[in-house]
Design a protein around this motif. Structure first.
Motif, PDB file in Angstrom:
ATOM      1  N   HIS A  95      32.545  44.804  30.526  1.00  0.00           N
ATOM      2  CA  HIS A  95      32.056  43.481  30.119  1.00  0.00           C
ATOM      3  C   HIS A  95      31.036  43.062  31.171  1.00  0.00           C
ATOM      4  CE1 HIS A  95      34.778  42.657  26.775  1.00  0.00           C
ATOM      5  NE2 HIS A  95      35.603  43.446  27.425  1.00  0.00           N
ATOM      6  N   ASP A  96      29.778  43.035  30.781  1.00  0.00           N
ATOM      7  CA  ASP A  96      28.719  42.811  31.761  1.00  0.00           C
ATOM      8  C   ASP A  96      28.244  41.367  31.812  1.00  0.00           C
ATOM      9  OD1 ASP A  96      28.951  45.459  32.322  1.00  0.00           O
ATOM     10  OD2 ASP A  96      27.239  46.086  31.108  1.00  0.00           O
ATOM     11  N   ALA A  97      28.806  40.502  30.972  1.00  0.00           N
ATOM     12  CA  ALA A  97      28.451  39.082  31.014  1.00  0.00           C
ATOM     13  C   ALA A  97      29.720  38.283  30.747  1.00  0.00           C
ATOM     14  CB  ALA A  97      27.391  38.761  29.957  1.00  0.00           C
ATOM     15  N   PHE A  98      29.709  37.049  31.168  1.00  0.00           N
ATOM     16  CA  PHE A  98      30.879  36.183  30.977  1.00  0.00           C
ATOM     17  C   PHE A  98      30.483  35.002  30.095  1.00  0.00           C
ATOM     18  CE2 PHE A  98      33.328  32.426  32.121  1.00  0.00           C
ATOM     19  CZ  PHE A  98      34.614  32.879  31.906  1.00  0.00           C
ATOM     20  N   PRO A  99      31.283  34.583  29.132  1.00  0.00           N
ATOM     21  CA  PRO A  99      32.524  35.194  28.697  1.00  0.00           C
ATOM     22  C   PRO A  99      32.283  36.075  27.470  1.00  0.00           C
ATOM     23  CG  PRO A  99      32.370  32.939  27.870  1.00  0.00           C
ATOM     24  CD  PRO A  99      31.052  33.273  28.518  1.00  0.00           C
ATOM     25  N   THR A 100      32.742  37.311  27.503  1.00  0.00           N
ATOM     26  CA  THR A 100      32.532  38.229  26.375  1.00  0.00           C
ATOM     27  C   THR A 100      33.811  38.927  25.927  1.00  0.00           C
ATOM     28  OG1 THR A 100      31.917  39.955  27.955  1.00  0.00           O
ATOM     29  CG2 THR A 100      30.109  38.731  26.922  1.00  0.00           C
ATOM     30  N   GLN A 101      34.874  38.763  26.683  1.00  0.00           N
ATOM     31  CA  GLN A 101      36.113  39.447  26.323  1.00  0.00           C
ATOM     32  C   GLN A 101      37.041  38.486  25.583  1.00  0.00           C
ATOM     33  OE1 GLN A 101      38.722  40.661  29.543  1.00  0.00           O
ATOM     34  NE2 GLN A 101      39.421  42.411  28.353  1.00  0.00           N
ATOM     35  N   VAL A 102      37.501  38.909  24.414  1.00  0.00           N
ATOM     36  CA  VAL A 102      38.409  38.084  23.606  1.00  0.00           C
ATOM     37  C   VAL A 102      39.702  38.876  23.489  1.00  0.00           C
ATOM     38  CG1 VAL A 102      38.648  36.771  21.470  1.00  0.00           C
ATOM     39  CG2 VAL A 102      36.361  37.308  22.336  1.00  0.00           C
ATOM     40  N   ALA A 103      40.666  38.586  24.344  1.00  0.00           N
ATOM     41  CA  ALA A 103      41.871  39.415  24.426  1.00  0.00           C
ATOM     42  C   ALA A 103      43.094  38.541  24.682  1.00  0.00           C
ATOM     43  CB  ALA A 103      41.708  40.436  25.552  1.00  0.00           C
ATOM     44  N   PRO A 104      44.261  38.966  24.231  1.00  0.00           N
ATOM     45  CA  PRO A 104      45.457  38.144  24.408  1.00  0.00           C
ATOM     46  C   PRO A 104      46.115  38.352  25.765  1.00  0.00           C
ATOM     47  CG  PRO A 104      45.990  40.088  23.116  1.00  0.00           C
ATOM     48  CD  PRO A 104      44.541  40.213  23.508  1.00  0.00           C
ATOM     49  N   GLY A 105      46.249  37.300  26.535  1.00  0.00           N
ATOM     50  CA  GLY A 105      46.940  37.404  27.813  1.00  0.00           C
ATOM     51  C   GLY A 105      48.390  37.798  27.619  1.00  0.00           C
ATOM     52  N   SER A 106      48.939  37.505  26.446  1.00  0.00           N
ATOM     53  CA  SER A 106      50.348  37.783  26.175  1.00  0.00           C
ATOM     54  C   SER A 106      50.587  39.222  25.734  1.00  0.00           C
ATOM     55  CB  SER A 106      50.838  36.858  25.058  1.00  0.00           C
ATOM     56  OG  SER A 106      50.091  37.121  23.877  1.00  0.00           O
ATOM     57  N   GLY A 107      49.507  39.981  25.455  1.00  0.00           N
ATOM     58  CA  GLY A 107      49.688  41.351  24.957  1.00  0.00           C
ATOM     59  C   GLY A 107      50.153  41.382  23.513  1.00  0.00           C
ATOM     60  N   ALA A 108      49.715  40.448  22.712  1.00  0.00           N
ATOM     61  CA  ALA A 108      50.165  40.395  21.318  1.00  0.00           C
ATOM     62  C   ALA A 108      49.329  41.293  20.418  1.00  0.00           C
ATOM     63  CB  ALA A 108      50.082  38.961  20.802  1.00  0.00           C
ATOM     64  N   MET A 109      50.022  42.120  19.638  1.00  0.00           N
ATOM     65  CA  MET A 109      49.342  42.856  18.573  1.00  0.00           C
ATOM     66  C   MET A 109      48.918  41.871  17.486  1.00  0.00           C
ATOM     67  SD  MET A 109      52.002  45.983  18.154  1.00  0.00           S
ATOM     68  CE  MET A 109      51.158  46.861  16.839  1.00  0.00           C
ATOM     69  N   GLY A 110      47.974  42.304  16.654  1.00  0.00           N
ATOM     70  CA  GLY A 110      47.542  41.482  15.520  1.00  0.00           C
ATOM     71  C   GLY A 110      46.508  40.449  15.897  1.00  0.00           C
ATOM     72  N   TYR A 111      46.161  40.396  17.182  1.00  0.00           N
ATOM     73  CA  TYR A 111      45.254  39.354  17.672  1.00  0.00           C
ATOM     74  C   TYR A 111      43.792  39.692  17.401  1.00  0.00           C
ATOM     75  CZ  TYR A 111      42.951  36.423  21.230  1.00  0.00           C
ATOM     76  OH  TYR A 111      42.144  35.541  21.883  1.00  0.00           O
ATOM     77  N   ALA A 112      43.451  40.974  17.463  1.00  0.00           N
ATOM     78  CA  ALA A 112      42.033  41.374  17.494  1.00  0.00           C
ATOM     79  C   ALA A 112      41.257  40.900  16.266  1.00  0.00           C
ATOM     80  CB  ALA A 112      41.933  42.895  17.622  1.00  0.00           C
ATOM     81  N   LEU A 166      42.282  37.360  40.898  1.00  0.00           N
ATOM     82  CA  LEU A 166      41.614  36.346  40.080  1.00  0.00           C
ATOM     83  C   LEU A 166      42.102  36.422  38.641  1.00  0.00           C
ATOM     84  CD1 LEU A 166      37.853  36.584  41.187  1.00  0.00           C
ATOM     85  CD2 LEU A 166      39.447  34.725  41.632  1.00  0.00           C
ATOM     86  N   GLY A 167      42.987  35.532  38.261  1.00  0.00           N
ATOM     87  CA  GLY A 167      43.338  35.408  36.851  1.00  0.00           C
ATOM     88  C   GLY A 167      44.437  36.322  36.360  1.00  0.00           C
ATOM     89  N   ALA A 168      44.813  37.343  37.115  1.00  0.00           N
ATOM     90  CA  ALA A 168      45.898  38.226  36.657  1.00  0.00           C
ATOM     91  C   ALA A 168      47.240  37.554  36.956  1.00  0.00           C
ATOM     92  CB  ALA A 168      45.805  39.563  37.372  1.00  0.00           C
ATOM     93  N   ALA A 169      48.199  37.752  36.070  1.00  0.00           N
ATOM     94  CA  ALA A 169      49.512  37.125  36.267  1.00  0.00           C
ATOM     95  C   ALA A 169      50.389  37.950  37.203  1.00  0.00           C
ATOM     96  CB  ALA A 169      50.204  36.949  34.922  1.00  0.00           C
ATOM     97  N   LEU A 170      49.951  39.195  37.516  1.00  0.00           N
ATOM     98  CA  LEU A 170      50.725  40.140  38.330  1.00  0.00           C
ATOM     99  C   LEU A 170      52.051  40.483  37.656  1.00  0.00           C
ATOM    100  CD1 LEU A 170      49.946  38.886  41.943  1.00  0.00           C
ATOM    101  CD2 LEU A 170      48.992  40.846  40.733  1.00  0.00           C
ATOM    102  N   GLY A 171      51.970  40.702  36.364  1.00  0.00           N
ATOM    103  CA  GLY A 171      53.151  41.117  35.599  1.00  0.00           C
ATOM    104  C   GLY A 171      53.280  42.632  35.577  1.00  0.00           C
ATOM    105  N   ASP A 172      54.041  43.100  34.628  1.00  0.00           N
ATOM    106  CA  ASP A 172      54.389  44.511  34.479  1.00  0.00           C
ATOM    107  C   ASP A 172      53.172  45.438  34.533  1.00  0.00           C
ATOM    108  OD1 ASP A 172      55.834  46.753  33.784  1.00  0.00           O
ATOM    109  OD2 ASP A 172      55.729  46.342  31.642  1.00  0.00           O
ATOM    110  N   THR A 173      52.158  45.136  33.702  1.00  0.00           N
ATOM    111  CA  THR A 173      51.035  46.064  33.574  1.00  0.00           C
ATOM    112  C   THR A 173      50.205  46.137  34.844  1.00  0.00           C
ATOM    113  OG1 THR A 173      50.967  45.519  31.237  1.00  0.00           O
ATOM    114  CG2 THR A 173      49.044  46.660  32.127  1.00  0.00           C
ATOM    115  N   GLU A 174      49.890  44.978  35.415  1.00  0.00           N
ATOM    116  CA  GLU A 174      48.992  44.989  36.587  1.00  0.00           C
ATOM    117  C   GLU A 174      49.673  45.543  37.837  1.00  0.00           C
ATOM    118  OE1 GLU A 174      49.727  41.960  35.021  1.00  0.00           O
ATOM    119  OE2 GLU A 174      47.887  40.822  34.732  1.00  0.00           O
ATOM    120  N   THR A 175      50.977  45.656  37.832  1.00  0.00           N
ATOM    121  CA  THR A 175      51.665  46.086  39.050  1.00  0.00           C
ATOM    122  C   THR A 175      52.408  47.410  38.859  1.00  0.00           C
ATOM    123  OG1 THR A 175      53.654  44.877  38.423  1.00  0.00           O
ATOM    124  CG2 THR A 175      52.049  43.688  39.789  1.00  0.00           C
ATOM    125  N   GLY A 176      52.069  48.127  37.764  1.00  0.00           N
ATOM    126  CA  GLY A 176      52.746  49.409  37.533  1.00  0.00           C
ATOM    127  C   GLY A 176      54.253  49.232  37.453  1.00  0.00           C
ATOM    128  N   GLY A 177      54.663  48.267  36.640  1.00  0.00           N
ATOM    129  CA  GLY A 177      56.100  48.016  36.505  1.00  0.00           C
ATOM    130  C   GLY A 177      56.705  47.500  37.802  1.00  0.00           C
TER     131      GLY A 177
END
Ligand SMILES: Cc1ncc(C[n+]2csc(CCOP(=O)(O)OP(=O)(O)O)c2C)c(N)n1
Length: 297
Positions: free
Chosen positions: A144-161, A17-28
């Protein structure tokens, strides 16, 4: 207990659900075999171009994961115990064990810090992060116990927070907002503290200071042991920096001091900053930087 990776390998069906199945989610790209996904992957992603880009799915669903999750929640569960319920219960228990605090070598333990953050914040609080190893601690020990509460970059960009947290507070003024940023990540956009100060936004900025671009140092340790290059940061005094912008600010150098600092920061009527001084040795939960180097030698 089988590892999470083993469970992914063994599963008859993977509902992603929602994961791109890129590097991080698949252990490289090691944990999922492309040869098997066409017969067992149900991939839900909001971006049609992501579906099938890396792993051929059996079923591709272009939809927001929240829509699909809410639709699934409306379905009646199978009557009686499903044949796989022992397996799912064991997986859930493993997940809960995985979220238990770990020991660290430094004086500030981020597994306990993020546990404390979870217990103090209401479920509706919004929490932002950017990119860096600190985010791995956040995602493992803060739920995260409720939706939507996470504010995070799907791209993995620093400086976003930092700017994302300010935008979140402006859009949801009734909700508590906490920004979680590594020292490197924070310094990419910390000038936006001026916005939080100018608008007197009651919100909390946590700066996780390990004096390093930790993620990059970890990769250097793994590939080029004992040859770090340009990853040590010459940081400003974050408490002085926060105060210079007009924020209330605290420095936490012991885990035990975090709870009180967080309570004070949350009670403050304007923006507040807490610097957490961590050890670069505690590079990721359960793994020290030296261990990463030794493993590769
Ligand atoms: C804009 C941007 N530049 C570079 C990177 C590559 N990068 C990923 S993590 C990281 C270091 C993060 O350092 P810090 O915020 O201090 O967190 P730590 O890893 O030390 O916890 C870098 C340079 C990135 N993801 N985004």
């Amino acid at each position: 207990m089988p590892s999470l990776v083993q469970r992914v390998r063994d599963a008859d069906v993977l509902l992603v659900l929602g994961a791109a199945l890129g590097d991080t989610e698949t252990g490289g790209y090691q944990w999922l075999d492309r040869a098997t996904t066409a017969s067992r992957l149900v991939h839900v992603h909001v971006d049609g171009q992501t579906l099938g880009a890396l792993y051929p799915p059996q079923m591709a669903v272009q939809a927001h994961p929240a829509t699909v999750a809410m639709e699934l929640a409306r379905r009646a569960p199978p009557a009686g115990e499903a044949s796989w319920s022992d397996w799912t219960k064991a997986a859930r228990a493993d997940q809960e064990t995985f979220m238990q605090p770990v020991s660290v070598s430094g004086a500030v333990n981020l597994s306990l810090v993020f546990g404390e953050l979870r217990s103090q914040l209401p479920a509706s609080a919004l929490v932002s992060n950017g990119a860096g190893n600190y985010a791995a601690w956040l995602h493992r020990f803060f739920s995260h116990d409720a939706f939507p509460t996470q504010v995070a970059p799907g791209s993995g960009a620093m400086g976003y927070a930092v700017p994302a947290a300010i935008a979140a507070k402006l859009n949801f003024p009734q909700r508590e907002v906490v920004c979680v940023a590594g020292d490197g990540c924070f310094l990419m956009s910390s000038q936006e503290l001026a916005t939080a100060a100018a608008l007197k936004l009651p919100m909390v900025f946590l700066v996780i200071n390990n004096g390093c671009y930790g993620t990059i140092r970890m990769h250097q340790a793994a590939r080029f042991p004992e040859r770090p290059m340009a990853t040590t940061l010459s940081n400003p005094d974050f408490v002085a920096l926060g105060k210079a912008f007009g924020l209330a600010a605290w420095r936490v150098t012991e885990t035990a001091d975090f709870a009180a600092a967080l309570r004070e920061a949350r009670a403050h009527r304007g923006p507040a900053l807490i610097e957490l001084v961590t050890s670069i040795q505690d590079i990721s939960p359960g793994r020290s930087l030296s261990a990463a180097e030794v493993a590769e030698r």
